[in-house]
Design an enzyme around this catalytic site. Structure first.
Site, PDB file in Angstrom:
ATOM      1  N   CYS A 116      12.929 -10.569   8.975  1.00 26.00           N
ATOM      2  CA  CYS A 116      12.776 -11.350   7.112  1.00 26.00           C
ATOM      3  C   CYS A 116      13.844 -12.091   7.284  1.00 26.00           C
ATOM      4  O   CYS A 116      13.632 -13.425   6.297  1.00 26.00           O
ATOM      5  CB  CYS A 116      11.818 -11.018   6.698  1.00 26.00           C
ATOM      6  SG  CYS A 116      12.420  -9.100   5.025  1.00 26.00           S
ATOM      7  N   ASN A 125      -0.973   2.269   5.513  1.00 25.59           N
ATOM      8  CA  ASN A 125      -0.157   1.526   5.063  1.00 25.59           C
ATOM      9  C   ASN A 125       0.301   0.441   5.984  1.00 25.59           C
ATOM     10  O   ASN A 125       1.414   0.978   7.013  1.00 25.59           O
ATOM     11  CB  ASN A 125       1.140   1.611   4.356  1.00 25.59           C
ATOM     12  CG  ASN A 125       2.186   1.312   3.513  1.00 25.59           C
ATOM     13  OD1 ASN A 125       2.062  -0.359   3.603  1.00 25.59           O
ATOM     14  ND2 ASN A 125       3.084   1.469   3.314  1.00 25.59           N
ATOM     15  N   GLY A 126       0.158  -1.173   6.473  1.00 20.87           N
ATOM     16  CA  GLY A 126       1.321  -1.849   7.716  1.00 20.87           C
ATOM     17  C   GLY A 126      -0.031  -2.684   7.348  1.00 20.87           C
ATOM     18  O   GLY A 126      -0.974  -3.142   7.717  1.00 20.87           O
ATOM     19  N   CYS A 158      14.295  -2.501  11.264  1.00 27.38           N
ATOM     20  CA  CYS A 158      13.289  -3.996  11.153  1.00 27.38           C
ATOM     21  C   CYS A 158      14.744  -4.432  10.448  1.00 27.38           C
ATOM     22  O   CYS A 158      14.631  -4.528   8.746  1.00 27.38           O
ATOM     23  CB  CYS A 158      12.339  -3.898  10.573  1.00 27.38           C
ATOM     24  SG  CYS A 158      10.722  -6.065  10.573  1.00 27.38           S
ATOM     25  N   GLY A 184       1.060  -0.533  -5.017  1.00 25.89           N
ATOM     26  CA  GLY A 184       0.255  -1.900  -5.315  1.00 25.89           C
ATOM     27  C   GLY A 184      -0.347  -1.569  -6.093  1.00 25.89           C
ATOM     28  O   GLY A 184      -0.908   0.176  -6.954  1.00 25.89           O
ATOM     29  N   CYS A 241       1.387  -1.418   0.760  1.00 24.78           N
ATOM     30  CA  CYS A 241      -0.183  -0.151   0.091  1.00 24.78           C
ATOM     31  C   CYS A 241       1.075   1.088   0.202  1.00 24.78           C
ATOM     32  O   CYS A 241       1.913   1.408   0.491  1.00 24.78           O
ATOM     33  CB  CYS A 241      -0.506  -0.351   1.093  1.00 24.78           C
ATOM     34  SG  CYS A 241      -2.209  -1.086   1.319  1.00 24.78           S
ATOM     35  N   CYS A 252      12.026  -0.834   7.944  1.00 26.15           N
ATOM     36  CA  CYS A 252      12.260  -1.482   6.824  1.00 26.15           C
ATOM     37  C   CYS A 252      13.263  -1.478   6.198  1.00 26.15           C
ATOM     38  O   CYS A 252      12.914  -0.917   5.245  1.00 26.15           O
ATOM     39  CB  CYS A 252      10.700  -1.856   6.064  1.00 26.15           C
ATOM     40  SG  CYS A 252      10.103  -2.630   4.838  1.00 26.15           S
ATOM     41  N   TYR A 294      13.925  -2.952  -2.203  1.00 28.87           N
ATOM     42  CA  TYR A 294      13.060  -2.911  -3.730  1.00 28.87           C
ATOM     43  C   TYR A 294      12.145  -2.526  -3.433  1.00 28.87           C
ATOM     44  O   TYR A 294      11.784  -1.633  -4.734  1.00 28.87           O
ATOM     45  CB  TYR A 294      13.006  -4.908  -3.109  1.00 28.87           C
ATOM     46  CG  TYR A 294      11.661  -4.821  -4.503  1.00 28.87           C
ATOM     47  CD1 TYR A 294      12.078  -4.955  -5.928  1.00 28.87           C
ATOM     48  CD2 TYR A 294      10.756  -5.327  -3.753  1.00 28.87           C
ATOM     49  CE1 TYR A 294      10.774  -4.781  -6.680  1.00 28.87           C
ATOM     50  CE2 TYR A 294       9.803  -5.610  -4.717  1.00 28.87           C
ATOM     51  CZ  TYR A 294      10.156  -5.527  -5.942  1.00 28.87           C
ATOM     52  OH  TYR A 294       8.736  -5.961  -7.029  1.00 28.87           O
ATOM     53  N   SER A 351      14.552  -4.165 -11.606  1.00 27.42           N
ATOM     54  CA  SER A 351      15.056  -3.817  -9.871  1.00 27.42           C
ATOM     55  C   SER A 351      16.473  -4.095  -9.426  1.00 27.42           C
ATOM     56  O   SER A 351      16.598  -3.865  -8.228  1.00 27.42           O
ATOM     57  CB  SER A 351      14.133  -5.253  -8.912  1.00 27.42           C
ATOM     58  OG  SER A 351      14.386  -6.205  -9.662  1.00 27.42           O
ATOM     59  N   ASP A 370      20.473  -8.621  -8.404  1.00 23.99           N
ATOM     60  CA  ASP A 370      19.043  -8.222  -8.189  1.00 23.99           C
ATOM     61  C   ASP A 370      19.454  -8.313  -7.533  1.00 23.99           C
ATOM     62  O   ASP A 370      19.998  -8.651  -6.134  1.00 23.99           O
ATOM     63  CB  ASP A 370      18.211 -10.075  -8.543  1.00 23.99           C
ATOM     64  CG  ASP A 370      16.248  -8.651  -9.251  1.00 23.99           C
ATOM     65  OD1 ASP A 370      16.845  -7.663  -8.797  1.00 23.99           O
ATOM     66  OD2 ASP A 370      15.930 -10.005  -9.887  1.00 23.99           O
ATOM     67  N   ASP A 371      17.929  -7.810  -6.691  1.00 21.33           N
ATOM     68  CA  ASP A 371      17.643  -6.834  -5.460  1.00 21.33           C
ATOM     69  C   ASP A 371      17.917  -8.220  -4.105  1.00 21.33           C
ATOM     70  O   ASP A 371      18.097  -7.930  -3.060  1.00 21.33           O
ATOM     71  CB  ASP A 371      16.727  -5.963  -5.410  1.00 21.33           C
ATOM     72  CG  ASP A 371      15.390  -6.827  -5.846  1.00 21.33           C
ATOM     73  OD1 ASP A 371      14.687  -6.751  -4.557  1.00 21.33           O
ATOM     74  OD2 ASP A 371      15.293  -7.217  -6.065  1.00 21.33           O
ATOM     75  N   CYS A 430       7.078 -11.796   6.362  1.00 19.16           N
ATOM     76  CA  CYS A 430       6.740 -11.045   7.171  1.00 19.16           C
ATOM     77  C   CYS A 430       5.001 -10.521   7.813  1.00 19.16           C
ATOM     78  O   CYS A 430       4.172 -11.059   7.151  1.00 19.16           O
ATOM     79  CB  CYS A 430       7.073  -9.383   6.229  1.00 19.16           C
ATOM     80  SG  CYS A 430       6.631  -8.033   6.663  1.00 19.16           S
TER      81      CYS A 430
HETATM   82  S1  SF4 Z   1      10.244  -8.632   8.204  1.00 15.17           S
HETATM   83 FE1  SF4 Z   1      11.769  -7.629   6.397  1.00 15.17          FE
HETATM   84  S2  SF4 Z   1       9.567  -6.658   4.754  1.00 15.17           S
HETATM   85 FE2  SF4 Z   1       8.656  -7.437   7.149  1.00 15.17          FE
HETATM   86  S3  SF4 Z   1       9.161  -4.773   7.850  1.00 15.17           S
HETATM   87 FE3  SF4 Z   1      10.732  -6.517   8.614  1.00 15.17          FE
HETATM   88  S4  SF4 Z   1      12.392  -5.937   7.192  1.00 15.17           S
HETATM   89 FE4  SF4 Z   1      10.170  -5.319   6.039  1.00 15.17          FE
END
Ligand code: SF4
Length: 470
Positions: free
Chosen positions: A446, A108-109, A443, A36, A10, A246, A252, A293, A355-356, A392
């Site tokens: 992932c 968004n979230g 963050c 999105g 989003c 994030c 990306y 990308s 690539d990313d 995530c």
């Molecule tokens: S888990 Fe990964 S994709 Fe999700 S917010 Fe954290 S860093 Fe971003």
């Protein structure tokens, strides 16, 4: 390449102008279309709420005739990527006529504890139409405003109850707000339109650029901003001591021409590529991006390695989503119709492709084969994020571990699976250094399996006591 990419979840826009806002929001949403593509919507207020939303790209959902109908000087907008869009009523902005007037929200979230909040509201006798986290937010906000008669204080009270990630655009009758969660997980920035025409909050700075707006600043983690006729009024809703931006926004999701939390996305990607070249050099003749990308990462890799970069893969820009026929032949064709090697660049060469990220690895496997078929003598794969190993829960569409090729596999197993001569991912340390943030302020859930907020069944990044909030 799109087929093997995780999806953003989003974009939001909030605006107040001296003239009708809908057209500005329309262009801002188009600039944020990459966040999105499933659905889009605008809500404006002028004595009452007017909403236009639907399934598809911004330009599919709204046209000039809608702009005329959406008259009003305050408004919010939303682009949607979600599996939930299969229920059209879930498209945002979501709105309710309440006892204190009209409220509309774009989000968004993900609110991790939304089910608990919904259950509590049901216990209190509330009836839900959608059972969405946005509907729950509006109900809690309505109750709190009724009790306090203070919108700013009520926003703070309700946000304190939320666990998760949020960048909200919020309309409460003719008042408009932009709100960012205490960790600043999803991006949100503020700008000023030229000639004193008005003010905007948007997910990324490219939305400001397209309107000729001046970038003012990012919304701070744990800040709600009311957009007034004169500018912005800040409300502290309680920031965390540490942030948790994030990292994937820079790697990306965000557009390369955006600046997020003071960091140019393009420059960040370039530095990641440069660092990758130092961490994982390759003896090769040419560095090639996976378009689009991997372009900035590849440029950085070329700078860091001293190997020249060339465009060896061409993307067909006119193929977007396609129905993939369920035969092997058709699946092969579907990758080749989106991307094709330039034989003159590839033939007889040792190539590094950059690539990313790799999610499932299916597309990368096909690209490696395609390059070998086009005459590459060696194919080395370099990836600008650490291996994705964990879901995530904070707003990005990667919800289970099974989808990751790196889940419980060694790098060499993945290399064999995609068929390359070598494979390397940037290290977590290298990524953090390239992004120029403290690790504690990102963050990395992932790629580490440790999250900035409590996720049932998952590890917390570090224990945060209530005293950790200011
Ligand atoms: S888990 Fe990964 S994709 Fe999700 S917010 Fe954290 S860093 Fe971003």
């Amino acid at each position: 390449m799109e087929a093997d990419k995780v999806k953003e979840a989003c974009a939001v826009v909030a605006m107040r102008c001296k003239q009708d806002v809908a057209q500005y929001i329309y262009y801002a949403l188009r600039a944020l279309q990459h966040r999105g593509q499933e659905a889009s919507g605008i809500a404006v207020y002028s004595g009452g709420l007017k909403v236009k939303k639907g399934v598809g790209l911004v330009s599919d959902v709204m046209g000039p005739e809608d702009m005329d109908k959406l008259s009003g000087k305050v408004g919010i907008g939303h682009n949607y990527y979600s599996i939930k869009v299969s229920r059209p009523e879930n498209i945002q902005p979501q709105s309710l006529k309440t006892g204190i007037g009209d409220i509309a929200i774009a989000h968004n979230g993900i609110i991790v504890n939304s089910q608990l909040i919904i259950a509590q509201l049901k216990k209190e006798g509330k009836l839900f139409l959608l059972e969405s986290e946005e509907e729950a937010f509006i109900m809690r906000l309505t109750d709190t405003i009724r009790a306090t008669d203070d919108i700013a204080k009520s926003i703070k009270t309700v946000c304190k109850e939320l666990i998760g990630s949020y960048a909200f655009a919020l309309l409460v009758n003719d008042r408009v707000f932009a709100i960012r969660d205490p960790y600043g997980i999803r991006p949100l920035c503020l700008g000023k339109l030229p000639d004193g025409k008005g003010f905007i909050a948007a997910s990324e700075s490219v939305a400001l650029d397209v309107l000729g707006a001046e970038f003012i600043r990012d919304v701070m983690p744990g800040e709600a901003v009311e957009i007034t006729e004169d500018g912005f009024k800040s409300i502290n809703i309680g920031a965390s001591i540490n942030r948790a931006h994030c990292f994937f926004e820079w790697v990306y999701f965000a557009r390369a021409d955006s600046v997020i939390d003071g960091m140019s996305v393009y420059e960040a990607r370039k530095r990641i590529g440069w660092r990758l070249a130092k961490e994982a050099p390759a003896i090769a003749d040419v560095v090639m991006p996976i378009p689009d990308s991997g372009r900035a990462h590849a440029y950085g890799y070329a700078l860091g390695s001293g190997i020249k970069m060339n465009e060896g893969l061409m993307k067909n820009r006119y193929i977007h989503r396609t129905f993939i026929m369920p035969t092997q032949d058709a699946r092969e064709i579907s990758v080749r119709e989106k991307m094709n090697p330039v034989r003159a660049v590839v033939e007889g060469k040792r190539v590094v492709i950059v690539d990313d990220s790799i999610v499932r690895g299916t597309t990368m496997k096909k690209i490696v084969k395609m390059l070998r078929d086009a005459g590459a003598t060696e194919v080395h794969v370099r990836i600008g994020s650490p291996p994705l190993i964990s879901p995530c829960y904070l707003g990005i569409d990667m919800t289970n571990r099974d989808q990751f090729i790196a889940d419980h596999r060694s790098i060499d197993d993945i290399r064999k699976e995609i068929g390359s001569d070598s494979l390397a991912y940037i290290t977590i340390e290298g990524l953090v250094e390239a992004l120029n943030f403290e690790k504690e302020n990102l963050c990395l859930g992932c790629v580490t399996g440790e999250y900035p907020v409590n996720i049932p069944g998952e590890r917390r990044r570090f224990q945060q006591t209530l005293e950790g909030f200011t």
